[in-house]
Scaffold this motif. Structure first.
Motif, short mmCIF file in Angstrom:
data_model
loop_
_atom_site.label_atom_id
_atom_site.label_comp_id
_atom_site.label_asym_id
_atom_site.label_seq_id
_atom_site.Cartn_x
_atom_site.Cartn_y
_atom_site.Cartn_z
N PHE A 11 0.79 -1.23 0.00
CA PHE A 11 0.00 0.00 0.00
C PHE A 11 0.83 1.29 0.00
O PHE A 11 0.26 2.38 -0.04
N GLY A 12 2.13 1.16 0.06
CA GLY A 12 2.98 2.34 0.22
C GLY A 12 2.79 3.41 -0.83
O GLY A 12 2.95 4.60 -0.54
N HIS A 13 2.44 3.03 -2.07
CA HIS A 13 2.28 4.01 -3.14
C HIS A 13 1.14 4.98 -2.87
O HIS A 13 1.07 6.06 -3.47
N GLN A 14 0.23 4.63 -1.95
CA GLN A 14 -0.89 5.51 -1.63
C GLN A 14 -0.57 6.51 -0.53
O GLN A 14 -1.33 7.45 -0.29
N TRP A 15 0.57 6.33 0.15
CA TRP A 15 0.86 7.12 1.34
C TRP A 15 2.18 7.89 1.26
O TRP A 15 2.50 8.68 2.16
N ALA A 16 2.94 7.67 0.22
CA ALA A 16 4.22 8.37 0.04
C ALA A 16 4.55 8.35 -1.44
O ALA A 16 3.94 7.62 -2.22
N THR A 294 -8.27 11.89 1.99
CA THR A 294 -7.75 11.18 3.15
C THR A 294 -6.39 11.71 3.56
O THR A 294 -6.13 11.98 4.75
N LEU A 295 -5.50 11.87 2.61
CA LEU A 295 -4.15 12.36 2.89
C LEU A 295 -4.19 13.77 3.46
O LEU A 295 -3.43 14.11 4.37
N ALA A 296 -5.08 14.60 2.93
CA ALA A 296 -5.18 15.98 3.42
C ALA A 296 -5.59 16.02 4.88
O ALA A 296 -5.11 16.86 5.66
N ARG A 297 -6.46 15.12 5.29
CA ARG A 297 -6.87 15.06 6.70
C ARG A 297 -5.67 14.74 7.59
O ARG A 297 -5.50 15.33 8.66
N LEU A 298 -4.86 13.82 7.15
CA LEU A 298 -3.68 13.43 7.94
C LEU A 298 -2.66 14.55 7.99
O LEU A 298 -2.02 14.78 9.03
N VAL A 299 -2.47 15.24 6.88
CA VAL A 299 -1.52 16.37 6.86
C VAL A 299 -1.98 17.47 7.81
O VAL A 299 -1.18 18.01 8.58
N ARG A 300 -3.26 17.79 7.77
CA ARG A 300 -3.77 18.83 8.68
C ARG A 300 -3.59 18.43 10.14
O ARG A 300 -3.25 19.25 10.99
N VAL A 323 9.26 15.29 18.69
CA VAL A 323 7.96 15.12 18.03
C VAL A 323 8.08 15.43 16.55
O VAL A 323 7.49 14.74 15.70
N GLU A 324 8.85 16.45 16.23
CA GLU A 324 9.04 16.83 14.83
C GLU A 324 9.66 15.70 14.00
O GLU A 324 9.36 15.57 12.81
N TRP A 325 10.52 14.92 14.64
CA TRP A 325 11.19 13.84 13.90
C TRP A 325 10.18 12.84 13.32
O TRP A 325 10.45 12.20 12.32
N VAL A 326 9.02 12.71 13.96
CA VAL A 326 7.98 11.80 13.49
C VAL A 326 6.96 12.55 12.62
O VAL A 326 6.63 12.12 11.52
N ALA A 327 6.47 13.67 13.14
CA ALA A 327 5.37 14.37 12.48
C ALA A 327 5.78 14.99 11.15
O ALA A 327 5.02 14.94 10.17
N PHE A 328 6.98 15.59 11.10
CA PHE A 328 7.36 16.30 9.88
C PHE A 328 7.55 15.35 8.69
O PHE A 328 7.01 15.62 7.60
N PRO A 329 8.29 14.24 8.83
CA PRO A 329 8.37 13.33 7.67
C PRO A 329 7.01 12.82 7.22
O PRO A 329 6.77 12.68 6.02
N GLU A 330 6.12 12.54 8.18
CA GLU A 330 4.80 12.04 7.78
C GLU A 330 4.05 13.09 6.96
O GLU A 330 3.43 12.77 5.95
N ILE A 331 4.08 14.34 7.40
CA ILE A 331 3.45 15.41 6.63
C ILE A 331 3.98 15.41 5.20
O ILE A 331 3.23 15.52 4.23
N CYS A 332 5.29 15.31 5.08
CA CYS A 332 5.92 15.39 3.76
C CYS A 332 5.58 14.20 2.88
O CYS A 332 5.30 14.35 1.68
N HIS A 333 5.60 13.00 3.47
CA HIS A 333 5.21 11.81 2.70
C HIS A 333 3.78 11.94 2.20
O HIS A 333 3.50 11.74 1.01
N PHE A 334 2.87 12.27 3.10
CA PHE A 334 1.46 12.37 2.73
C PHE A 334 1.23 13.47 1.70
O PHE A 334 0.46 13.30 0.75
N ALA A 335 1.90 14.59 1.89
CA ALA A 335 1.69 15.73 0.98
C ALA A 335 2.19 15.42 -0.42
O ALA A 335 1.51 15.72 -1.42
N LEU A 336 3.37 14.83 -0.52
CA LEU A 336 3.91 14.55 -1.86
C LEU A 336 3.17 13.41 -2.53
O LEU A 336 3.07 13.37 -3.76
N ALA A 337 2.62 12.48 -1.74
CA ALA A 337 1.73 11.48 -2.33
C ALA A 337 0.49 12.16 -2.90
O ALA A 337 0.03 11.84 -4.00
#
Length: 447
Positions: A11-16, A294-300, A323-337
């Motif tokens: 499923f990774g192609h849907q989230w990053a 879905t991704l936009a909800r997670l980014v917000r 906290v940033e070490w976890v939250a920031f990469p996730e934002i970026c993965h979701f946003a670029l997906a």
């Protein structure tokens, strides 16, 4: 190890995106830290703090395959965020050079600066994708400048608009995000070198010269003051990302709604191999659109977490920047997906102008009819008469013209046969003209 959806083989192609994984992969992170350590050594040698020979030896570590497993083991053993890597690097260096690596600095000097470099890499990709999406939307707006469709309020058909008017609204919003990215670029592009509590006391009267040299080595701006506990830059960038992806979700949400079979005005491009449902073969699901939402909800959500990290205690507070070490990469993965999917959505959008015309229905000219009757009767009286007439026509299943016979003049009733798009086309023209003038002064590269 693939316990997070981002890393899932299935499923990774849907989230990053492939690019976001390249930025945040562990090997890339460690390599980035090493580049920062090398830049620090070179800056220290330039300022006469360590011997040039030591800086040269440290620079020779570039390109070395670092043992991730050993770094991890030493990190667990020392319970220190960067000491595991430094111990491994010291073991690769001869004599005095081993004493001069990571000299007089601290964790956040490395990790904050690394995070800024990540931010710049993600921002460049976000800019590229939004730039492309805006261009595609502008073309689509021009193409459908006067294609009539129902404007909808409260989920119900209202007065007519053009499809180009709707698309121009999307493009105009994306353009503002590009402006926000441009305006924030230099504000976010700053290195971190603060030492223990931000004062760089370890380096005495050479402190600020060292910080300037360090930032120059990495092509980063130099802050006026250390920002160990001032996390507003990252929070601001994250919210610009969240707003950008939310605008893409607005587009996707419209496609999701207008693809419904009973409406049928828009549709995602699909491939023959795509299966909508294994139990309902007739279905053609808006998979891309719903995933963008879905991704936009997670980014917000994660952008909100990064706003919380602005509240710190004193001069260093690991409860926040970790906290940033976890939250920031996730934002970026979701946003670029999401931007990758939005490009696919916009480029393959199927527009059914016939369905748009059909769905305008008999009520589409009520606003113009009200306008015409208001001249003769007054706006509020005309509104009450028309509201009662439309209600009577629905309840009695009669033609509206027959209900209005004797109430409205023939000239007023003629408005029912006209599809009046108001200033839709002119507003499309303004959006396109403004965007093209702005884009002419910008570059496809974020700067």
């Amino acid at each position: 190890m693939d316990s997070h959806m981002i890393d899932s083989e299935i499923f990774g192609h849907q989230w990053a995106s492939t690019e976001s994984r390249a930025i945040f992969a562990e090997k890339a992170r460690v390599t980035r830290w090493l580049e920062i350590v090398i830049a620090l050594a070179r800056a220290q040698a330039e300022c006469g703090i360590i011997p040039t020979e030591s800086a040269e030896k440290i620079a020779q570590l570039r390109g070395v395959e670092l043992p991730i497993g050993e770094i991890g083991a030493r990190t667990r053993e020392t319970s220190h965020s960067t000491l595991g890597m430094i111990q491994v690097l010291r073991g690769m260096l001869p004599g005095e050079a081993a004493e001069h690596i990571y000299y007089g600095t601290t964790v956040q000097d490395i990790t904050d600066t690394s995070q800024v470099i990540e931010l710049l890499a993600v921002g460049a990709l976000l800019w590229r994708d939004l730039w492309w999406i805006e261009d595609a939307l502008l073309q689509l707006a021009v193409q459908h400048r006067l294609t009539p469709m129902a404007g909808r309020t409260h989920g119900q058909p209202g007065a007519p608009i053009s499809f180009g008017f709707k698309v121009a609204s999307w493009a105009d919003e994306i353009g503002r995000h590009l402006q926000r990215l441009r305006d924030g670029h230099n504000r976010w592009r700053v290195g971190q070198l603060g030492g223990a509590v931000g004062t760089l006391a370890f380096f005495g009267d050479r402190a600020l010269d060292l910080r300037a040299a360090f930032c120059r080595q990495l092509s980063l701006g130099e802050p006026d003051i250390s920002w160990l506990c001032a996390r507003d830059r990252l929070a601001e960038f994250s919210h610009v990302v969240a707003m950008s992806v939310s605008s893409l979700a607005r587009i996707a949400n419209e496609v999701y709604a207008l693809q419904r079979r009973e409406i049928g005005e828009l549709a995602e491009r699909t491939r023959a191999s795509v299966v909508g449902s294994i139990t309902m073969p007739h279905k053609r699901n808006p998979e891309v659109s719903e995933q963008i939402v879905t991704l936009a909800r997670l980014v917000r959500s994660q952008a909100s977490v990064l706003t919380d990290t602005m509240v710190n205690e004193h001069e260093r507070d690991g409860r926040n920047w970790k906290v940033e070490w976890v939250a920031f990469p996730e934002i970026c993965h979701f946003a670029l997906a999401a931007t990758t999917m939005a490009r696919e959505l916009v480029s393959g959008l199927e527009v059914n102008s016939v369905a748009m015309g059909r769905n305008l229905g008999a009520n589409s000219s009520s606003e113009r009819l009200l306008s015409a009757m208001s001249v003769r009767l007054g706006k509020h009286r005309a509104q009450r008469l028309l509201q009662d007439a439309y209600s009577q026509a629905r309840e009695e299943q009669r033609d509206l013209s027959a209900v209005l016979h004797g109430v409205a003049t023939e000239a007023e009733l003629a408005e029912l046969s006209h599809v009046n798009l108001g200033a839709s086309g002119l507003m499309v023209d303004r959006v396109v003209d403004t965007a093209l003038r702005r884009r002419a002064s910008e570059s496809e590269q974020w700067q």
